[in-house]
Design a protein around this motif. Structure first.
Motif, PDB file in Angstrom:
ATOM      1  N   PRO A 298       0.843  -1.202   0.000  1.00 50.42           N
ATOM      2  CA  PRO A 298       0.000   0.000   0.000  1.00 50.42           C
ATOM      3  C   PRO A 298       0.874   1.246   0.000  1.00 50.42           C
ATOM      4  O   PRO A 298       2.002   1.236   0.491  1.00 50.42           O
ATOM      5  N   SER A 299       0.349   2.314  -0.562  1.00 49.71           N
ATOM      6  CA  SER A 299       1.120   3.556  -0.610  1.00 49.71           C
ATOM      7  C   SER A 299       1.369   4.073   0.803  1.00 49.71           C
ATOM      8  O   SER A 299       0.513   3.958   1.679  1.00 49.71           O
ATOM      9  N   GLY A 300       2.550   4.609   1.014  1.00 42.43           N
ATOM     10  CA  GLY A 300       2.884   5.172   2.317  1.00 42.43           C
ATOM     11  C   GLY A 300       3.617   4.226   3.235  1.00 42.43           C
ATOM     12  O   GLY A 300       4.116   4.658   4.287  1.00 42.43           O
ATOM     13  N   VAL A 301       3.700   2.940   2.890  1.00 43.30           N
ATOM     14  CA  VAL A 301       4.441   1.990   3.732  1.00 43.30           C
ATOM     15  C   VAL A 301       5.932   2.151   3.436  1.00 43.30           C
ATOM     16  O   VAL A 301       6.372   1.925   2.309  1.00 43.30           O
ATOM     17  N   PRO A 302       6.735   2.544   4.427  1.00 46.53           N
ATOM     18  CA  PRO A 302       8.157   2.761   4.166  1.00 46.53           C
ATOM     19  C   PRO A 302       8.917   1.457   3.948  1.00 46.53           C
ATOM     20  O   PRO A 302       8.644   0.446   4.603  1.00 46.53           O
ATOM     21  N   VAL A 303       9.846   1.493   3.009  1.00 48.29           N
ATOM     22  CA  VAL A 303      10.754   0.370   2.755  1.00 48.29           C
ATOM     23  C   VAL A 303      12.169   0.857   3.057  1.00 48.29           C
ATOM     24  O   VAL A 303      12.657   1.809   2.436  1.00 48.29           O
ATOM     25  N   ILE A 304      12.814   0.236   4.026  1.00 45.82           N
ATOM     26  CA  ILE A 304      14.163   0.634   4.444  1.00 45.82           C
ATOM     27  C   ILE A 304      15.163  -0.371   3.881  1.00 45.82           C
ATOM     28  O   ILE A 304      15.060  -1.581   4.145  1.00 45.82           O
ATOM     29  N   ASP A 305      16.110   0.104   3.100  1.00 48.17           N
ATOM     30  CA  ASP A 305      17.143  -0.773   2.538  1.00 48.17           C
ATOM     31  C   ASP A 305      18.214  -1.044   3.590  1.00 48.17           C
ATOM     32  O   ASP A 305      18.796  -0.110   4.161  1.00 48.17           O
ATOM     33  N   ILE A 306      18.466  -2.329   3.837  1.00 46.94           N
ATOM     34  CA  ILE A 306      19.459  -2.758   4.818  1.00 46.94           C
ATOM     35  C   ILE A 306      20.503  -3.610   4.108  1.00 46.94           C
ATOM     36  O   ILE A 306      20.161  -4.590   3.433  1.00 46.94           O
ATOM     37  N   TRP A 307      21.784  -3.241   4.260  1.00 41.98           N
ATOM     38  CA  TRP A 307      22.877  -3.994   3.643  1.00 41.98           C
ATOM     39  C   TRP A 307      23.621  -4.738   4.744  1.00 41.98           C
ATOM     40  O   TRP A 307      24.286  -4.141   5.580  1.00 41.98           O
ATOM     41  N   ASN A 308      23.475  -6.062   4.719  1.00 37.89           N
ATOM     42  CA  ASN A 308      24.021  -6.910   5.781  1.00 37.89           C
ATOM     43  C   ASN A 308      25.377  -7.506   5.383  1.00 37.89           C
ATOM     44  O   ASN A 308      25.769  -7.473   4.231  1.00 37.89           O
ATOM     45  N   LYS A 309      26.055  -8.054   6.391  1.00 30.06           N
ATOM     46  CA  LYS A 309      27.348  -8.736   6.247  1.00 30.06           C
ATOM     47  C   LYS A 309      28.484  -7.750   5.986  1.00 30.06           C
ATOM     48  O   LYS A 309      29.432  -8.048   5.233  1.00 30.06           O
ATOM     49  N   ALA A 310      28.403  -6.580   6.608  1.00 30.41           N
ATOM     50  CA  ALA A 310      29.476  -5.588   6.454  1.00 30.41           C
ATOM     51  C   ALA A 310      30.790  -6.115   7.000  1.00 30.41           C
ATOM     52  O   ALA A 310      31.871  -5.688   6.558  1.00 30.41           O
ATOM     53  N   ASP A 311      30.726  -7.051   7.948  1.00 26.19           N
ATOM     54  CA  ASP A 311      31.950  -7.605   8.537  1.00 26.19           C
ATOM     55  C   ASP A 311      32.716  -8.477   7.557  1.00 26.19           C
ATOM     56  O   ASP A 311      33.915  -8.731   7.736  1.00 26.19           O
ATOM     57  N   ALA A 312      32.044  -8.958   6.490  1.00 28.19           N
ATOM     58  CA  ALA A 312      32.684  -9.869   5.539  1.00 28.19           C
ATOM     59  C   ALA A 312      33.144  -9.172   4.275  1.00 28.19           C
ATOM     60  O   ALA A 312      33.611  -9.828   3.339  1.00 28.19           O
ATOM     61  N   VAL A 313      33.016  -7.864   4.212  1.00 28.34           N
ATOM     62  CA  VAL A 313      33.384  -7.115   3.012  1.00 28.34           C
ATOM     63  C   VAL A 313      34.539  -6.181   3.351  1.00 28.34           C
ATOM     64  O   VAL A 313      34.446  -5.377   4.274  1.00 28.34           O
ATOM     65  N   SER A 314      35.609  -6.272   2.565  1.00 25.97           N
ATOM     66  CA  SER A 314      36.789  -5.446   2.840  1.00 25.97           C
ATOM     67  C   SER A 314      36.738  -4.110   2.114  1.00 25.97           C
ATOM     68  O   SER A 314      37.333  -3.133   2.535  1.00 25.97           O
ATOM     69  N   THR A 315      36.014  -4.059   1.000  1.00 23.66           N
ATOM     70  CA  THR A 315      35.947  -2.805   0.250  1.00 23.66           C
ATOM     71  C   THR A 315      35.023  -1.814   0.946  1.00 23.66           C
ATOM     72  O   THR A 315      34.120  -2.188   1.688  1.00 23.66           O
ATOM     73  N   ALA A 316      35.272  -0.551   0.695  1.00 23.06           N
ATOM     74  CA  ALA A 316      34.499   0.496   1.357  1.00 23.06           C
ATOM     75  C   ALA A 316      33.235   0.808   0.565  1.00 23.06           C
ATOM     76  O   ALA A 316      33.056   1.900   0.015  1.00 23.06           O
ATOM     77  N   LEU A 317      32.351  -0.157   0.485  1.00 20.47           N
ATOM     78  CA  LEU A 317      31.088   0.062  -0.208  1.00 20.47           C
ATOM     79  C   LEU A 317      30.176   0.950   0.634  1.00 20.47           C
ATOM     80  O   LEU A 317      30.053   0.759   1.834  1.00 20.47           O
ATOM     81  N   GLN A 318      29.529   1.911  -0.007  1.00 24.39           N
ATOM     82  CA  GLN A 318      28.592   2.797   0.687  1.00 24.39           C
ATOM     83  C   GLN A 318      27.265   2.821  -0.078  1.00 24.39           C
ATOM     84  O   GLN A 318      26.875   3.837  -0.653  1.00 24.39           O
ATOM     85  N   PRO A 319      26.547   1.715  -0.107  1.00 21.49           N
ATOM     86  CA  PRO A 319      25.271   1.699  -0.826  1.00 21.49           C
ATOM     87  C   PRO A 319      24.232   2.548  -0.094  1.00 21.49           C
ATOM     88  O   PRO A 319      24.370   2.851   1.098  1.00 21.49           O
ATOM     89  N   GLU A 320      23.196   2.913  -0.795  1.00 22.65           N
ATOM     90  CA  GLU A 320      22.133   3.720  -0.193  1.00 22.65           C
ATOM     91  C   GLU A 320      21.346   2.876   0.804  1.00 22.65           C
ATOM     92  O   GLU A 320      20.912   1.764   0.498  1.00 22.65           O
ATOM     93  N   GLY A 321      21.176   3.389   1.997  1.00 23.22           N
ATOM     94  CA  GLY A 321      20.480   2.647   3.032  1.00 23.22           C
ATOM     95  C   GLY A 321      21.349   2.518   4.271  1.00 23.22           C
ATOM     96  O   GLY A 321      22.275   3.304   4.496  1.00 23.22           O
ATOM     97  N   ILE A 322      21.061   1.510   5.083  1.00 19.87           N
ATOM     98  CA  ILE A 322      21.796   1.285   6.330  1.00 19.87           C
ATOM     99  C   ILE A 322      22.697   0.074   6.156  1.00 19.87           C
ATOM    100  O   ILE A 322      22.244  -1.007   5.757  1.00 19.87           O
ATOM    101  N   THR A 323      23.982   0.259   6.414  1.00 13.08           N
ATOM    102  CA  THR A 323      24.945  -0.846   6.345  1.00 13.08           C
ATOM    103  C   THR A 323      25.178  -1.365   7.747  1.00 13.08           C
ATOM    104  O   THR A 323      25.432  -0.597   8.674  1.00 13.08           O
ATOM    105  N   LEU A 324      25.080  -2.695   7.910  1.00 17.47           N
ATOM    106  CA  LEU A 324      25.251  -3.269   9.243  1.00 17.47           C
ATOM    107  C   LEU A 324      25.793  -4.687   9.151  1.00 17.47           C
ATOM    108  O   LEU A 324      25.930  -5.262   8.059  1.00 17.47           O
ATOM    109  N   SER A 325      26.072  -5.231  10.312  1.00 10.95           N
ATOM    110  CA  SER A 325      26.473  -6.628  10.433  1.00 10.95           C
ATOM    111  C   SER A 325      25.631  -7.255  11.528  1.00 10.95           C
ATOM    112  O   SER A 325      25.764  -6.913  12.699  1.00 10.95           O
ATOM    113  N   ALA A 326      24.745  -8.166  11.135  1.00  7.73           N
ATOM    114  CA  ALA A 326      23.941  -8.872  12.125  1.00  7.73           C
ATOM    115  C   ALA A 326      24.821  -9.747  13.008  1.00  7.73           C
ATOM    116  O   ALA A 326      24.459 -10.047  14.153  1.00  7.73           O
ATOM    117  N   LYS A 327      25.987 -10.116  12.495  1.00 12.35           N
ATOM    118  CA  LYS A 327      26.900 -10.989  13.241  1.00 12.35           C
ATOM    119  C   LYS A 327      27.601 -10.237  14.366  1.00 12.35           C
ATOM    120  O   LYS A 327      27.689 -10.731  15.499  1.00 12.35           O
TER     121      LYS A 327
END
Length: 468
Positions: free
Chosen positions: A344-373
């Motif tokens: 439905p219109s108005g429902v926010p979708v938040i982009d989450i980029w997981n596994k930041a601990d396993a990536v060595s490059t400095a990627l900065q995608p749009e959204g929130i970067t995190l590590s669930a681990k």
């Protein structure tokens, strides 16, 4: 008042199961004969008396405290008798049966039944009696149930605020202000021959503006209270093996969902309620979204979409370790397209980029970067969820509110807006202005229950627990 409201009522007033103390509560117009039949003596009002609770043969069932509250100085406004015994289910059932038995006996002196028509209470009937006897208003009655059901400390404190009358006080202040303004308008309508412009002299426009400002303040606090009561439903969605179950576990601080490197491990929804700054967040982990021929997995994917379309917020989870893979990118594009079509219109979708601990490059995608681990980025996600929910801790604290309160306040606002438009045209529409003010008053009275139908009361109090 319906005929059933005149019957004396009886219930076990403590939660089912075993406990140190259990309570049987009776409420009715005159309970002195029942107390005399049960104990062979009168009980002093508002004083705990330790004595044996005996059956009809005089054999003790238990020993405990008996308290008698004479009307109108009781929770329900009627006579109330409370028997506090040991909290065993059998003991409480025996006391319940003994009260019913004593009520059906004949008083040897009066020659009539001790307490005719005594019956088991319906859900919420004690609180309903308190409302009908003007001991509490409807918002306070609802706050009792909300205090019992509170899932967070903040929700409990907000419910206590409403129970103390804070919400009712704000509503009454708005209603009184509307009443004063309506009187001015009615005076102008009743005496059109007078040359004095009542409305201009009394600053009717300024009064209405102040009412609208106060209404917005009440609405803001009530909206936050409704959020504390209901919370928001958050669904984690994404391709298989992106770390959805790991994220749920990280947010909950417990191993709730099975986590393996095998794609498609999660086949069904897993839900957990967490709290962020006192706001309940109902987080749902779903099956990975992809094309599949596995019957069980397809059912899980179908249930995932059902949860997604009912969500207040969707966390679209991406795997940073696969972000550069064309096939993975194509899968994300397909999911995003489906989200745009189904949400439905108005429902926010938040982009989450997981596994930041396993990536060595400095990627900065749009959204929130995190590590669930490791937990990196979880605080940013929590704040994003609060923002998406619209949470802003009110300066004066919130009071618990329900959807019907919010709808009523919206109705008041709409009528005030119409009233302001009519006021601007002055004499040409004063009758319409008076009507809009009357409707706004009525909507406020619905909140506190001053003009509530029996059907509405039945719905509200049926959601209470037995004995309250």
């Amino acid at each position: 008042m319906l005929p059933r409201h005149h019957d004396p009522i009886l219930a076990i007033a403590t939660a089912p199961g075993r406990g140190a103390v259990g309570m049987v509560r009776v409420s009715g117009k005159d309970l002195k004969p029942l107390a005399l039949a049960l104990f062979g003596r009168m009980l002093p009002p508002r004083e705990a008396v330790y004595l044996p609770f005996c059956d009809a043969a005089g054999i003790p069932i238990d020993r405990g405290l008996a308290l008698y509250f004479a009307a109108p100085h009781s929770f329900t406004g009627e006579d109330v008798l409370e028997l506090q015994a040991h909290g065993g289910p059998v003991v409480l059932q025996l006391l319940l049966a003994r009260c019913m038995e004593a009520a059906s006996q004949r008083d040897p002196q009066a020659g009539q039944l001790v307490l005719p028509h005594l019956r088991l209470a319906a859900a919420g009937e004690f609180s309903e009696r308190a409302f009908l006897n003007d001991k509490i208003d409807l918002t306070q009655a609802e706050a009792i149930a909300d205090l019992i059901d509170a899932s967070t400390e903040a929700a409990a404190r907000s419910a206590a605020q409403s129970l103390s009358g804070a919400f009712s006080k704000e509503v009454h202040a708005l209603r009184d202000a509307l009443t004063r303004l309506r009187m001015l308008v009615e005076a102008t309508l009743d005496f059109p021959e007078e040359e004095i412009d009542f409305l201009q002299k009394a600053d009717a426009s300024g009064q209405l503006e102040r009412i609208q400002a106060a209404l917005q303040a009440v609405f803001a606090r009530a909206s936050q209270g409704a959020l504390l009561r209901e919370g928001i439903q958050v669904v984690i969605a994404g391709q298989p093996n992106a770390g959805k179950s790991s994220l749920l576990n990280a947010l909950a601080g417990a191993e709730l969902a099975i986590v393996t490197p095998i794609a498609g491990t999660t086949r069904d929804r897993v839900q957990e309620t967490i709290q962020i700054e006192g706001v309940p967040i109902h987080v749902i982990d779903t099956a990975g979204l992809r094309a599949s021929v596995d019957t069980v997995e397809l059912i899980g994917i179908e249930r995932a979409w059902e949860a997604i379309t009912a969500a207040d917020v969707v966390l679209f989870l991406h795997d940073l370790t696969r972000a550069a893979e064309p096939s993975y990118q194509a899968g994300d594009v397909e999911i995003r397209s489906a989200l745009q079509q189904k949400l439905p219109s108005g429902v926010p979708v938040i982009d989450i980029w997981n596994k930041a601990d396993a990536v060595s490059t400095a990627l900065q995608p749009e959204g929130i970067t995190l590590s669930a681990k490791t937990g990196h980025g979880l605080d940013a996600l929590r704040q994003a969820l609060l923002q998406a929910a619209g949470w802003q801790a009110p300066a004066g604290g919130s009071f618990i509110a329900r959807e019907r309160h919010i709808q009523a306040l919206r109705s008041v606002d709409a009528h005030c807006r119409e009233a302001a438009a009519h006021l601007a045209s002055q004499a040409q529409a004063l009758d319409l202005l008076a009507e809009e003010l009357r409707l706004a008053q009525g909507a406020l009275s619905d909140i506190t229950g001053e003009f509530s139908s029996d059907d509405l009361l039945g719905v509200i109090f049926s959601q209470f627990c037995i004995g309250k």
